[in-house]
Design a protein around this motif. Structure first.
Motif, PDB file in Angstrom:
ATOM      1  N   ALA A 130     -16.550  58.994  12.232  1.00 30.30           N
ATOM      2  CA  ALA A 130     -16.859  59.991  11.206  1.00 30.30           C
ATOM      3  C   ALA A 130     -17.206  61.318  11.870  1.00 30.30           C
ATOM      4  CB  ALA A 130     -18.016  59.531  10.323  1.00 30.30           C
ATOM      5  N   VAL A 131     -17.116  62.387  11.097  1.00 32.55           N
ATOM      6  CA  VAL A 131     -17.463  63.726  11.559  1.00 32.55           C
ATOM      7  C   VAL A 131     -18.745  64.170  10.877  1.00 32.55           C
ATOM      8  CG1 VAL A 131     -16.799  66.157  11.429  1.00 32.55           C
ATOM      9  CG2 VAL A 131     -15.109  64.444  12.063  1.00 32.55           C
ATOM     10  N   PHE A 132     -19.705  64.683  11.655  1.00 31.85           N
ATOM     11  CA  PHE A 132     -20.882  65.314  11.068  1.00 31.85           C
ATOM     12  C   PHE A 132     -20.420  66.650  10.490  1.00 31.85           C
ATOM     13  CE2 PHE A 132     -22.971  62.123  13.491  1.00 31.85           C
ATOM     14  CZ  PHE A 132     -24.211  61.937  12.887  1.00 31.85           C
ATOM     15  N   LEU A 133     -20.212  66.668   9.171  1.00 32.02           N
ATOM     16  CA  LEU A 133     -19.527  67.803   8.552  1.00 32.02           C
ATOM     17  C   LEU A 133     -20.477  68.870   8.032  1.00 32.02           C
ATOM     18  CD1 LEU A 133     -16.626  68.634   7.957  1.00 32.02           C
ATOM     19  CD2 LEU A 133     -16.819  67.542   5.725  1.00 32.02           C
ATOM     20  N   SER A 134     -21.688  68.467   7.574  1.00 33.06           N
ATOM     21  CA  SER A 134     -22.581  69.446   6.969  1.00 33.06           C
ATOM     22  C   SER A 134     -24.032  69.016   7.133  1.00 33.06           C
ATOM     23  CB  SER A 134     -22.253  69.604   5.478  1.00 33.06           C
ATOM     24  OG  SER A 134     -23.127  70.520   4.855  1.00 33.06           O
ATOM     25  N   GLU A 135     -24.859  69.930   7.609  1.00 30.80           N
ATOM     26  CA  GLU A 135     -26.296  69.693   7.760  1.00 30.80           C
ATOM     27  C   GLU A 135     -26.988  69.904   6.418  1.00 30.80           C
ATOM     28  OE1 GLU A 135     -29.867  68.801   8.811  1.00 30.80           O
ATOM     29  OE2 GLU A 135     -28.358  68.781  10.421  1.00 30.80           O
ATOM     30  N   GLN A 136     -27.737  68.885   5.974  1.00 32.50           N
ATOM     31  CA  GLN A 136     -28.436  68.981   4.694  1.00 32.50           C
ATOM     32  C   GLN A 136     -29.842  69.560   4.841  1.00 32.50           C
ATOM     33  OE1 GLN A 136     -28.509  65.283   2.550  1.00 32.50           O
ATOM     34  NE2 GLN A 136     -26.352  64.837   2.928  1.00 32.50           N
TER      35      GLN A 136
ATOM     36  N   CYS B  81     -33.740  68.791   7.204  1.00 29.81           N
ATOM     37  CA  CYS B  81     -34.689  67.702   7.484  1.00 29.81           C
ATOM     38  C   CYS B  81     -34.043  66.533   8.222  1.00 29.81           C
ATOM     39  CB  CYS B  81     -35.346  67.210   6.194  1.00 29.81           C
ATOM     40  SG  CYS B  81     -36.302  68.487   5.349  1.00 29.81           S
ATOM     41  N   GLY B  82     -32.951  66.799   8.940  1.00 30.01           N
ATOM     42  CA  GLY B  82     -32.305  65.757   9.721  1.00 30.01           C
ATOM     43  C   GLY B  82     -31.247  64.968   8.981  1.00 30.01           C
ATOM     44  N   TYR B  83     -31.072  65.207   7.681  1.00 34.73           N
ATOM     45  CA  TYR B  83     -30.056  64.506   6.897  1.00 34.73           C
ATOM     46  C   TYR B  83     -28.722  65.235   7.011  1.00 34.73           C
ATOM     47  CZ  TYR B  83     -34.411  62.811   4.894  1.00 34.73           C
ATOM     48  OH  TYR B  83     -35.678  62.300   4.731  1.00 34.73           O
ATOM     49  N   THR B  84     -27.641  64.486   7.011  1.00 37.14           N
ATOM     50  CA  THR B  84     -26.324  65.057   7.273  1.00 37.14           C
ATOM     51  C   THR B  84     -25.260  64.424   6.385  1.00 37.14           C
ATOM     52  OG1 THR B  84     -27.013  65.149   9.599  1.00 37.14           O
ATOM     53  CG2 THR B  84     -24.734  65.678   9.131  1.00 37.14           C
ATOM     54  N   SER B  85     -24.269  65.204   5.991  1.00 31.59           N
ATOM     55  CA  SER B  85     -23.105  64.674   5.281  1.00 31.59           C
ATOM     56  C   SER B  85     -21.991  64.429   6.293  1.00 31.59           C
ATOM     57  CB  SER B  85     -22.617  65.665   4.220  1.00 31.59           C
ATOM     58  OG  SER B  85     -23.576  65.809   3.200  1.00 31.59           O
ATOM     59  N   LEU B  86     -21.362  63.267   6.197  1.00 32.29           N
ATOM     60  CA  LEU B  86     -20.302  62.882   7.117  1.00 32.29           C
ATOM     61  C   LEU B  86     -18.996  62.682   6.370  1.00 32.29           C
ATOM     62  CD1 LEU B  86     -23.136  61.243   7.964  1.00 32.29           C
ATOM     63  CD2 LEU B  86     -21.698  60.513   9.837  1.00 32.29           C
ATOM     64  N   LEU B  87     -17.895  62.965   7.039  1.00 29.76           N
ATOM     65  CA  LEU B  87     -16.564  62.663   6.519  1.00 29.76           C
ATOM     66  C   LEU B  87     -15.985  61.531   7.350  1.00 29.76           C
ATOM     67  CD1 LEU B  87     -14.123  63.278   4.703  1.00 29.76           C
ATOM     68  CD2 LEU B  87     -13.395  64.962   6.408  1.00 29.76           C
ATOM     69  N   VAL B  88     -15.699  60.414   6.705  1.00 31.90           N
ATOM     70  CA  VAL B  88     -15.178  59.245   7.409  1.00 31.90           C
ATOM     71  C   VAL B  88     -13.704  59.475   7.749  1.00 31.90           C
ATOM     72  CG1 VAL B  88     -14.780  56.761   7.302  1.00 31.90           C
ATOM     73  CG2 VAL B  88     -16.819  57.755   6.233  1.00 31.90           C
ATOM     74  N   MET B  89     -13.337  59.198   8.987  1.00 30.97           N
ATOM     75  CA  MET B  89     -11.994  59.468   9.473  1.00 30.97           C
ATOM     76  C   MET B  89     -11.133  58.220   9.623  1.00 30.97           C
ATOM     77  SD  MET B  89     -11.391  62.711  10.059  1.00 30.97           S
ATOM     78  CE  MET B  89     -12.380  64.178   9.831  1.00 30.97           C
ATOM     79  N   THR B  90     -11.740  57.056   9.717  1.00 33.27           N
ATOM     80  CA  THR B  90     -10.970  55.840   9.987  1.00 33.27           C
ATOM     81  C   THR B  90     -11.416  54.703   9.073  1.00 33.27           C
ATOM     82  OG1 THR B  90     -12.543  55.096  11.689  1.00 33.27           O
ATOM     83  CG2 THR B  90     -10.706  56.469  12.429  1.00 33.27           C
ATOM     84  N   GLY B  91     -10.557  53.673   8.968  1.00 32.14           N
ATOM     85  CA  GLY B  91     -10.915  52.469   8.232  1.00 32.14           C
ATOM     86  C   GLY B  91     -10.743  52.600   6.730  1.00 32.14           C
TER      87      GLY B  91
END
Length: 219
Positions: A160-166, A168-178
């Motif tokens: 996955a790619v760390f796509l966007s910082e939310q 307080c340490g939380y992050t939105s990810l974009l899954v690339m595989t599977g």
């Protein structure tokens, strides 16, 4: 999903920067409603070569027709860029960026769910000092346990790619595989909730943010 999804989106995003209250939108001070230039087909193919798999279709079309990164949910989108170590996603132009992700790491299998079960089991196996005859034995056992925990924790991020910082340490990810490829997940581990699905694909996630932002500024 084809480029029709993104018709007019770049213009809509850039228009928001002109609103007199744009800086009141959460995250806007991190990205300023700026978008990077779109990527070329040649660049996308080079990125995919490093990734080892094709980009999720909605995201690929976004890079081709809207922009490589910048304005977006939370503190903005990370940008694919080519450096000495190959392609990676970096916080170009963002005041508050997520951690960078290399294409090689993002192209690995995404197994966050399975690893969470292992981490939960490992939590229950943390060595207790009273179970060891000496402090040295306890330190050795705990160091081995901690190393294994860190290994599994870091491995959860693969695929996955760390796509966007939310924040307080939380992050939105974009899954690339599977099987979850193209979906947005959230890294909520700072609150001990693991990496969890949002139930949304990239296009829904981004367009919903854009619509909410326009409605807020027009209200």
């Amino acid at each position: 999903m084809n480029e029709v999804t993104w018709v007019g989106v770049r213009e809509r995003v850039l228009r928001l920067a002109e609103h007199h209250e744009s800086d009141k939108v959460f995250g806007a001070r991190g990205h300023g409603f700026r978008l990077g230039p779109v990527m070329s087909e040649e660049q996308l193919r080079a990125l995919e070569a490093d990734l080892g798999v094709g980009l999720p279709a909605q995201y690929r079309s976004f890079l081709l027709h809207v922009g490589a990164g910048g304005a977006g949910p939370h503190y903005g989108l990370m940008t694919p860029s080519l450096g000495d170590g190959g392609w990676q996603w970096r916080g170009i132009g963002l005041a508050f960026s997520a951690q960078p992700t290399t294409a090689e790491f993002a192209g690995r299998p995404f197994v966050a769910e399975a690893l969470q079960s292992e981490l939960d089991a490992l939590d229950d196996q943390e060595p207790e000092k009273a179970a060891f005859a000496t402090d040295e034995e306890f330190r050795h056992a705990h160091a081995a346990w901690d190393a294994r925990y860190e290994e599994l924790y870091d491995a959860q991020e693969a695929g996955a790619v760390f796509l966007s910082e939310q924040g307080c340490g939380y992050t939105s990810l974009l899954v690339m595989t599977g099987p979850h490829r193209g979906a947005i997940w959230e890294d909520l581990r700072p609150m001990d909730r693991g990496i969890e699905p949002t139930g949304h694909d990239f296009a829904h996630w981004y367009r919903s943010w854009l619509k909410r932002t326009e409605q807020r500024l027009d209200s």
